[in-house]
Write an enzyme that holds these catalytic residues in place. Structure first.
Site, PDB file in Angstrom:
ATOM      1  N   THR A 215       0.847  -0.968  -0.030  1.00 54.35           N
ATOM      2  CA  THR A 215      -0.288   0.072   0.010  1.00 54.35           C
ATOM      3  C   THR A 215       0.744   1.241   0.063  1.00 54.35           C
ATOM      4  OG1 THR A 215      -1.694   1.254   1.399  1.00 54.35           O
ATOM      5  CG2 THR A 215      -0.276  -0.298   2.584  1.00 54.35           C
TER       6      THR A 215
ATOM      7  N   CYS B 290      -2.050   5.113  -5.238  1.00 58.37           N
ATOM      8  CA  CYS B 290      -2.867   4.542  -4.350  1.00 58.37           C
ATOM      9  C   CYS B 290      -3.120   3.004  -5.017  1.00 58.37           C
ATOM     10  CB  CYS B 290      -4.128   5.274  -4.157  1.00 58.37           C
ATOM     11  SG  CYS B 290      -5.368   3.963  -3.182  1.00 58.37           S
TER      12      CYS B 290
END
Length: 229
Positions: free
Chosen positions: A83, A196
């Site tokens: 992430t 992202c």
């Protein structure tokens, strides 16, 4: 082949892509029936997101360190935080390890620079776009990074948490993302970092007037190189 240790689950949809991309990369390189050696610790993103919303980054770092250490003890040769936002803890995680941490920021910046991009737009959570841990790291590597204005940053952040991380992909949001990318281009961006791991589930290259850099895929490709190098 080295064994990759993935801290996943943030969200599980993007972690599934990591598993796919890394296995595809190994198979495409080695051929035959080869697949990737990897370990995945998948955390509860609800717990992580709550810490993020409360600004409890120290507790978040402790969680990342704990997961990284579990993977190390299980036999991982290097660690990946799957992430972008939780790379806010990258320095702490790296300091806790005696094996490498493969950073998503580095994979993305190196890909953009290799493509001749000197100034890139950045889309991600508000934490990723506004805090220095991400942009600062890329700028140290030589990439100039710009972000959308405040209203567009809020829109991107809200879509990530309220739609993409819930598996909700809307045409209206995709269209707005395209408009935001166009604005970044008008401000001098030569490409855009999809900072992202869920954004590539919504926006593809065909939706963008600028070159897109998919951090999920780039991070996975860097993992394949480390595994087989």
């Amino acid at each position: 082949m080295k064994t990759a240790g993935l801290i996943g689950g943030m969200s599980w949809e993007s972690t599934a892509l990591y598993y796919k991309y890394i296995n595809e990369g190994v198979k495409n390189t080695l051929g035959g029936l080869h697949s990737a050696k990897m370990l995945i610790n998948s955390v509860d993103f609800g717990e992580v997101a709550l810490l993020q919303s409360k600004g409890e980054w120290e507790k978040g770092a402790e969680m990342m360190i704990d997961e990284a250490q579990k993977l190390r003890r299980a036999g991982a040769d290097f660690i990946m935080i799957c992430t972008n936002t939780m790379h806010i803890s990258a320095d702490e995680v790296e300091e806790s390890l005696d094996i490498p941490l493969l950073r998503i920021t580095d994979a993305a910046a190196e890909a953009a620079l290799s493509a001749g991009v000197k100034r890139a737009g950045l889309l991600g959570t508000a934490f990723t776009m506004e805090r220095d841990f991400y942009r600062g790291r890329m700028e140290k590597l030589g990439l100039d990074v710009i972000v959308p204005d405040a209203a567009d940053r809020k829109f991107v952040h809200d879509v990530i948490y309220n739609e993409l991380c819930l598996g909700d992909f809307r045409d209206s949001s995709r269209n707005r993302f395209t408009e935001i990318i166009e604005k970044l281009g008008a401000d001098g961006a030569q490409g855009v970092i999809l900072g992202c791991t869920e954004i590539p589930l919504l926006v593809e290259q065909k939706d963008s007037p600028l070159r897109l850099f998919d951090t999920t895929r780039l991070h996975a490709e860097a993992a394949v190189r480390m595994m087989l190098g």
